[in-house]
Motif scaffolding. Structure first.
Motif, PDB file in Angstrom:
ATOM      1  N   GLN A   1     -10.603  45.406  22.699  1.00 31.98           N
ATOM      2  CA  GLN A   1      -9.734  46.025  21.901  1.00 31.98           C
ATOM      3  C   GLN A   1      -8.203  46.372  22.117  1.00 31.98           C
ATOM      4  O   GLN A   1      -7.448  46.076  21.669  1.00 31.98           O
ATOM      5  N   ALA A   2      -8.319  46.981  23.434  1.00 37.94           N
ATOM      6  CA  ALA A   2      -7.097  47.440  24.026  1.00 37.94           C
ATOM      7  C   ALA A   2      -6.246  46.136  24.362  1.00 37.94           C
ATOM      8  O   ALA A   2      -4.980  46.347  24.299  1.00 37.94           O
ATOM      9  N   ALA A   3      -6.822  45.115  24.890  1.00 37.11           N
ATOM     10  CA  ALA A   3      -6.125  43.968  25.036  1.00 37.11           C
ATOM     11  C   ALA A   3      -5.612  43.144  23.975  1.00 37.11           C
ATOM     12  O   ALA A   3      -4.618  42.379  23.678  1.00 37.11           O
ATOM     13  N   ALA A   4      -6.220  43.331  22.814  1.00 38.79           N
ATOM     14  CA  ALA A   4      -5.715  42.766  21.493  1.00 38.79           C
ATOM     15  C   ALA A   4      -4.802  43.544  20.935  1.00 38.79           C
ATOM     16  O   ALA A   4      -4.163  43.322  19.763  1.00 38.79           O
ATOM     17  N   GLY A   5      -4.429  44.898  21.499  1.00 37.86           N
ATOM     18  CA  GLY A   5      -3.444  45.668  20.662  1.00 37.86           C
ATOM     19  C   GLY A   5      -3.732  47.014  20.136  1.00 37.86           C
ATOM     20  O   GLY A   5      -2.849  47.874  19.539  1.00 37.86           O
TER      21      GLY A   5
ATOM     22  N   LYS B   1     -23.205  41.290  21.242  1.00 42.04           N
ATOM     23  CA  LYS B   1     -22.251  40.815  21.980  1.00 42.04           C
ATOM     24  C   LYS B   1     -20.760  40.326  21.392  1.00 42.04           C
ATOM     25  O   LYS B   1     -19.753  40.195  22.072  1.00 42.04           O
ATOM     26  N   GLU B   2     -20.978  40.009  20.103  1.00 40.19           N
ATOM     27  CA  GLU B   2     -19.834  39.906  19.419  1.00 40.19           C
ATOM     28  C   GLU B   2     -18.801  41.043  19.534  1.00 40.19           C
ATOM     29  O   GLU B   2     -17.178  40.772  19.364  1.00 40.19           O
ATOM     30  N   ALA B   3     -19.088  42.105  19.631  1.00 47.27           N
ATOM     31  CA  ALA B   3     -17.984  43.116  20.047  1.00 47.27           C
ATOM     32  C   ALA B   3     -17.529  42.972  21.306  1.00 47.27           C
ATOM     33  O   ALA B   3     -16.171  43.381  21.338  1.00 47.27           O
ATOM     34  N   LEU B   4     -17.816  42.025  22.150  1.00 42.65           N
ATOM     35  CA  LEU B   4     -17.037  41.525  23.332  1.00 42.65           C
ATOM     36  C   LEU B   4     -16.132  40.368  23.184  1.00 42.65           C
ATOM     37  O   LEU B   4     -15.395  39.771  24.018  1.00 42.65           O
TER      38      LEU B   4
ATOM     39  N   GLY C   1       0.366  52.967  13.765  1.00 46.13           N
ATOM     40  CA  GLY C   1      -0.535  53.006  14.780  1.00 46.13           C
ATOM     41  C   GLY C   1      -1.867  52.299  14.351  1.00 46.13           C
ATOM     42  O   GLY C   1      -2.388  52.353  13.389  1.00 46.13           O
ATOM     43  N   LEU C   2      -2.614  51.823  15.495  1.00 51.22           N
ATOM     44  CA  LEU C   2      -3.820  51.148  15.196  1.00 51.22           C
ATOM     45  C   LEU C   2      -5.042  51.710  15.989  1.00 51.22           C
ATOM     46  O   LEU C   2      -5.088  51.672  17.064  1.00 51.22           O
ATOM     47  N   LEU C   3      -5.999  52.498  15.076  1.00 48.79           N
ATOM     48  CA  LEU C   3      -7.206  53.127  15.740  1.00 48.79           C
ATOM     49  C   LEU C   3      -8.494  52.188  15.582  1.00 48.79           C
ATOM     50  O   LEU C   3      -8.601  51.708  14.475  1.00 48.79           O
ATOM     51  N   THR C   4      -9.126  51.734  16.649  1.00 47.83           N
ATOM     52  CA  THR C   4     -10.417  51.113  16.682  1.00 47.83           C
ATOM     53  C   THR C   4     -11.479  51.708  16.889  1.00 47.83           C
ATOM     54  O   THR C   4     -11.791  52.704  17.569  1.00 47.83           O
ATOM     55  N   ASP C   5     -12.372  51.742  16.036  1.00 49.89           N
ATOM     56  CA  ASP C   5     -14.065  52.083  15.995  1.00 49.89           C
ATOM     57  C   ASP C   5     -14.516  51.317  17.364  1.00 49.89           C
ATOM     58  O   ASP C   5     -14.699  50.070  17.601  1.00 49.89           O
ATOM     59  N   VAL C   6     -15.172  52.240  18.027  1.00 48.59           N
ATOM     60  CA  VAL C   6     -15.973  51.711  19.209  1.00 48.59           C
ATOM     61  C   VAL C   6     -17.530  52.068  19.136  1.00 48.59           C
ATOM     62  O   VAL C   6     -17.768  53.492  19.174  1.00 48.59           O
ATOM     63  N   ALA C   7     -18.144  51.295  18.990  1.00 48.42           N
ATOM     64  CA  ALA C   7     -19.619  51.542  18.501  1.00 48.42           C
ATOM     65  C   ALA C   7     -20.339  50.079  18.269  1.00 48.42           C
ATOM     66  O   ALA C   7     -19.544  49.162  17.898  1.00 48.42           O
ATOM     67  N   LEU C   8     -21.463  50.109  18.498  1.00 47.80           N
ATOM     68  CA  LEU C   8     -22.126  48.599  18.078  1.00 47.80           C
ATOM     69  C   LEU C   8     -22.526  48.291  16.901  1.00 47.80           C
ATOM     70  O   LEU C   8     -22.979  47.141  16.585  1.00 47.80           O
TER      71      LEU C   8
ATOM     72  N   CYS D   1     -10.340  42.091  16.737  1.00 49.29           N
ATOM     73  CA  CYS D   1      -9.102  41.657  17.543  1.00 49.29           C
ATOM     74  C   CYS D   1      -8.151  40.571  16.687  1.00 49.29           C
ATOM     75  O   CYS D   1      -6.953  40.822  16.921  1.00 49.29           O
ATOM     76  N   ARG D   2      -8.675  39.919  15.790  1.00 48.89           N
ATOM     77  CA  ARG D   2      -7.741  39.044  15.103  1.00 48.89           C
ATOM     78  C   ARG D   2      -6.926  39.833  14.266  1.00 48.89           C
ATOM     79  O   ARG D   2      -5.778  39.671  14.070  1.00 48.89           O
TER      80      ARG D   2
END
Ligand SMILES: NCC(=O)CCC(=O)O
Ligand SMILES: [Mg+2]
Length: 331
Positions: free
Chosen positions: A160-164, A94-97, A119-126, A104-105
């Motif tokens: 992640q999208a909300a953080a940019g 749940k830390e992913a959220l 550009g900032l690409l973020t990994d989505v997986a748990l 996010c920081r």
């Protein structure tokens, strides 16, 4: 028809540097590179990663410096991975959220310092957030649950999208996650946030050093073969890519890289969409091992392998050698 010898001599065009430059079919530039970087807690911290010599984890303040370095080198995009503290990992990841998690920081700090210049690409997986090191939620029998995991990945993507984040890059290989994430991004007004799908990600032996880097190696008890692809398969990669494109992926990725250039080529020829590849940690480590053993020239190996990705049809390459390669390309 290329003609017959001696009227045709293909070596004529290779005889001088200017002529070789003039006939070169593929060009590698810093804009072809995406730089994966590992984030760690603290301030002023650089933690070298033993199994990836030359690669470190950086605290958020120093990550901003890496981002500035990348932008100055003409690298268009960073791929960020957090090394989550052990006590923040849990069965449900749940830390992913958490809107204040390490990822996010880092996103906010880089955005504040550099605006839209990178550009900032973020990994989505748990996997960087679970206490068991799997990319999703576990059922009672240890099977990684698909639909339940997708729900969490949607939340992770919105966080992640909300953080940019500019590009959401799901690396988990759950079925249906691209469509679910796209729908949620549209609903929340993130219409210009891209999705780069890890569409054909193989259950590979080349990921070992990465698991050290994000601290999941010791936690992972079994393998990822029930969701990542069998290295034997290629038709299946085309189905994976087709489904992700239908679900709204803006670009697709093949991973690992060099041993899978046949997949890159087939995907490119079949779909004519932007294809990226990930030169993964084990590939990086092999080059560095060759250099350390005195059997390879780093600069030449780096530039030749990256050029091979372009030649195969890639729009770009995620590589831990990105900054080094960009410096070489600037001469
Ligand atoms: N989701 C990102 C990775 O799994 C990277 C693997 C590697 O570099 O070995
Ligand atoms: Mg898929």
């Amino acid at each position: 028809m290329t003609g017959t010898f001696p009227h045709t001599r293909l070596r004529r065009a290779r005889a001088t540097a200017w002529s070789r430059a003039m006939h070169r079919e593929t060009i590698l530039t810093p804009a072809d590179l995406i730089w994966p970087l590992f984030i760690t807690e603290g301030e002023g911290i650089e933690e070298p990663i033993d199994s990836l010599p030359g690669v470190s984890r950086w605290s958020v303040d120093l990550m901003v410096e890496r981002a500035r370095e990348a932008a100055d080198l003409g690298i268009p995009c960073l791929a960020l991975f957090p090394n989550t503290e052990r006590e923040r990992r849990s069965d449900d990841g749940k830390e992913a959220l958490n809107p204040d998690n390490l990822m996010c920081r880092a996103l906010r700090a880089i955005r504040d310092a550099l605006g839209d210049s990178i550009g900032l690409l973020t990994d989505v997986a748990l996997d960087p957030y679970t206490s068991h090191g799997q990319d999703g939620l576990l059922g009672e029998d240890g099977y990684v649950l698909n639909d339940e995991t997708v729900e969490v990945l949607v939340g992770q993507s919105l966080n992640q999208a909300a953080a940019g984040a500019d590009i959401i890059a799901p690396s988990d290989m759950m079925d249906g996650r691209i469509g679910a994430i796209r729908d949620a991004l549209e609903d929340e007004g993130h219409t210009n946030v891209q999705i780069m799908s890890y569409a054909a990600k193989y259950a590979s032996a080349f990921y070992g050093p990465f698991r050290d880097a994000v601290g999941s190696r010791g936690l992972l008890k079994s393998d990822k073969k029930t969701y990542q692809m069998d290295p034997a398969n290629t038709e299946e990669a085309l189905r994976e890519v087709e489904m992700d494109l239908d679900e709204g992926a803006d670009s697709v990725m093949v991973k690992p890289g060099l041993p899978y250039l046949d997949i890159v080529r087939r995907v490119k020829e079949t779909f004519e969409v932007p294809v990226f590849a990930y030169q993964v940690s084990g590939e990086y480590a092999m080059i560095e091992a060759a250099v350390a053993a005195g059997t390879g020239d780093r600069d030449a190996l780096v530039l030749e392998t990256l050029l091979a990705f372009k030649r195969a049809g890639c729009s770009g390459v995620l590589t831990y050698h990105a900054a080094h390669a960009a410096r070489l390309l600037h001469g």
